[in-house]
Design a protein around this motif. Structure first.
Motif, PDB file in Angstrom:
ATOM      1  N   ALA A  20      -2.004  -7.158  -0.086  1.00  0.00           N
ATOM      2  CA  ALA A  20      -2.897  -6.631  -0.998  1.00  0.00           C
ATOM      3  C   ALA A  20      -2.120  -5.598  -1.687  1.00  0.00           C
ATOM      4  O   ALA A  20      -1.480  -4.693  -1.404  1.00  0.00           O
ATOM      5  CB  ALA A  20      -4.221  -6.469  -0.523  1.00  0.00           C
ATOM      6  N   ARG A  21      -2.295  -5.700  -3.245  1.00  0.00           N
ATOM      7  CA  ARG A  21      -1.853  -4.668  -4.164  1.00  0.00           C
ATOM      8  C   ARG A  21      -2.647  -4.530  -5.139  1.00  0.00           C
ATOM      9  O   ARG A  21      -3.552  -5.108  -5.291  1.00  0.00           O
ATOM     10  CB  ARG A  21      -0.668  -5.615  -5.162  1.00  0.00           C
ATOM     11  N   ASP A  22      -2.631  -3.052  -5.454  1.00  0.00           N
ATOM     12  CA  ASP A  22      -3.472  -2.678  -6.577  1.00  0.00           C
ATOM     13  C   ASP A  22      -3.044  -2.813  -8.074  1.00  0.00           C
ATOM     14  O   ASP A  22      -2.122  -3.660  -8.178  1.00  0.00           O
ATOM     15  CB  ASP A  22      -3.678  -1.361  -6.349  1.00  0.00           C
ATOM     16  N   GLY A  23      -3.486  -2.457  -9.076  1.00  0.00           N
ATOM     17  CA  GLY A  23      -3.300  -2.554 -10.458  1.00  0.00           C
ATOM     18  C   GLY A  23      -1.785  -2.077 -10.778  1.00  0.00           C
ATOM     19  O   GLY A  23      -1.146  -2.791 -11.847  1.00  0.00           O
ATOM     20  N   SER A  24      -1.226  -1.347 -10.003  1.00  0.00           N
ATOM     21  CA  SER A  24       0.169  -0.866 -10.324  1.00  0.00           C
ATOM     22  C   SER A  24       1.205  -1.613  -9.518  1.00  0.00           C
ATOM     23  O   SER A  24       2.245  -1.163  -9.661  1.00  0.00           O
ATOM     24  CB  SER A  24       0.254   0.635 -10.301  1.00  0.00           C
ATOM     25  N   GLY A  25       0.695  -2.595  -8.687  1.00  0.00           N
ATOM     26  CA  GLY A  25       1.562  -3.040  -7.748  1.00  0.00           C
ATOM     27  C   GLY A  25       1.770  -2.453  -6.576  1.00  0.00           C
ATOM     28  O   GLY A  25       2.708  -2.933  -5.605  1.00  0.00           O
ATOM     29  N   THR A  26       1.408  -1.409  -6.142  1.00  0.00           N
ATOM     30  CA  THR A  26       1.441  -0.602  -4.946  1.00  0.00           C
ATOM     31  C   THR A  26       0.463  -1.284  -4.064  1.00  0.00           C
ATOM     32  O   THR A  26      -0.465  -1.934  -4.300  1.00  0.00           O
ATOM     33  CB  THR A  26       1.115   0.852  -5.095  1.00  0.00           C
ATOM     34  N   ALA A  27       1.017  -1.216  -2.625  1.00  0.00           N
ATOM     35  CA  ALA A  27       0.073  -1.657  -1.636  1.00  0.00           C
ATOM     36  C   ALA A  27      -1.335  -1.093  -1.728  1.00  0.00           C
ATOM     37  O   ALA A  27      -1.701   0.404  -1.690  1.00  0.00           O
ATOM     38  CB  ALA A  27       0.535  -1.464  -0.368  1.00  0.00           C
ATOM     39  N   SER A  28      -2.381  -1.965  -1.565  1.00  0.00           N
ATOM     40  CA  SER A  28      -3.630  -1.366  -1.587  1.00  0.00           C
ATOM     41  C   SER A  28      -4.032  -0.628  -0.181  1.00  0.00           C
ATOM     42  O   SER A  28      -3.499  -0.945   0.616  1.00  0.00           O
ATOM     43  CB  SER A  28      -4.759  -2.619  -1.757  1.00  0.00           C
ATOM     44  N   ALA A  29      -4.720   0.479  -0.463  1.00  0.00           N
ATOM     45  CA  ALA A  29      -4.898   1.538   0.428  1.00  0.00           C
ATOM     46  C   ALA A  29      -6.497   1.725   0.317  1.00  0.00           C
ATOM     47  O   ALA A  29      -6.859   2.394  -0.681  1.00  0.00           O
ATOM     48  CB  ALA A  29      -4.095   2.496   0.645  1.00  0.00           C
ATOM     49  N   VAL A  30      -7.070   1.823   1.590  1.00  0.00           N
ATOM     50  CA  VAL A  30      -8.634   2.092   1.690  1.00  0.00           C
ATOM     51  C   VAL A  30      -8.821   3.832   1.277  1.00  0.00           C
ATOM     52  O   VAL A  30      -7.880   4.474   1.933  1.00  0.00           O
ATOM     53  CB  VAL A  30      -9.241   1.927   2.809  1.00  0.00           C
ATOM     54  N   ARG A  31      -9.469   4.462   0.467  1.00  0.00           N
ATOM     55  CA  ARG A  31      -9.583   5.838   0.468  1.00  0.00           C
ATOM     56  C   ARG A  31     -11.014   6.268   0.529  1.00  0.00           C
ATOM     57  O   ARG A  31     -11.964   5.568   0.278  1.00  0.00           O
ATOM     58  CB  ARG A  31      -9.421   5.932  -1.257  1.00  0.00           C
ATOM     59  N   LEU A  32     -11.207   7.317   1.322  1.00  0.00           N
ATOM     60  CA  LEU A  32     -12.308   7.905   1.655  1.00  0.00           C
ATOM     61  C   LEU A  32     -12.681   8.821   0.511  1.00  0.00           C
ATOM     62  O   LEU A  32     -12.399   9.766   0.263  1.00  0.00           O
ATOM     63  CB  LEU A  32     -12.410   8.403   2.915  1.00  0.00           C
ATOM     64  N   LEU A  33     -14.121   8.646  -0.138  1.00  0.00           N
ATOM     65  CA  LEU A  33     -14.790   9.592  -0.866  1.00  0.00           C
ATOM     66  C   LEU A  33     -15.505  10.548  -0.171  1.00  0.00           C
ATOM     67  O   LEU A  33     -15.775  10.472   0.946  1.00  0.00           O
ATOM     68  CB  LEU A  33     -15.605   8.824  -1.696  1.00  0.00           C
ATOM     69  N   PRO A  34     -15.646  11.922  -0.861  1.00  0.00           N
ATOM     70  CA  PRO A  34     -16.130  13.136  -0.257  1.00  0.00           C
ATOM     71  C   PRO A  34     -17.612  12.737   0.351  1.00  0.00           C
ATOM     72  O   PRO A  34     -17.946  13.133   1.275  1.00  0.00           O
ATOM     73  CB  PRO A  34     -16.301  14.044  -1.428  1.00  0.00           C
TER      74      PRO A  34
END
Length: 162
Positions: free
Chosen positions: A19-33
């Motif tokens: 999976a890729r994000d909008g910039s073509g970078t691998a999608s990574a799950v992020r944790l919000l505060p």
């Protein structure tokens, strides 16, 4: 701190799908505060438009799970969607049904990373955004993607859902 097992499962599914994000970078799950339980709260935390949030809603469609990934900017027209899908009965699933079929809690249901594949419909309204955000398995986890990637990684069917 080790990520929650649901977050690990979603990240593994993203990695396995390439999976890729909008910039073509691998999608990574992020944790919000903090946990975000609505599209508006997620959009505010991310600094994006509410429509860019892909709400993951589980419905019971003639007894089977149906995942509807809808733009946070509107609500699902269940009667219209049922007619388009040829489903006799379409209703919001109970929290128990959601957890049984996704392994994830309401408010954090990701588009993937479930114990078994779930039939998925992706709102065509999401195509209007170059980047969209989806839940990552728990209410404070999210990941960036695109409409085309969301269709691909979920084997989803595009549909007008509002």
């Amino acid at each position: 701190m080790q990520p929650h097992p649901n977050v690990r499962a979603v990240q593994a599914a993203l990695d396995d799908a390439g999976a890729r994000d909008g910039s073509g970078t691998a999608s990574a799950v992020r944790l919000l505060p903090e946990a975000v339980h609505t599209a508006a709260a997620a959009a505010s935390a991310l600094g994006v438009e509410t429509g860019q949030i892909a709400n993951s809603l589980i419905f019971e469609a003639d007894g089977a799970p149906l995942l509807v990934l809808t733009s946070g900017a509107h609500r699902v027209d269940t009667a219209g969607l049922a007619a388009r899908l040829g489903v006799t009965r379409l209703r919001r699933a109970t929290p128990e049904f959601v957890r049984e079929h996704t392994g994830q809690p309401i408010g954090g249901v990701a588009p993937l990373g479930h114990p078994a594949p779930v039939r998925t419909v992706v709102d065509t309204a999401l195509a209007g955004y170059p980047e969209i955000w989806a839940a990552g398995g728990i209410p404070r986890a999210v990941f960036p993607t695109t409409y085309d990637e969301l269709l691909r990684i979920t084997a989803g069917t595009p549909a007008e859902v509002a």
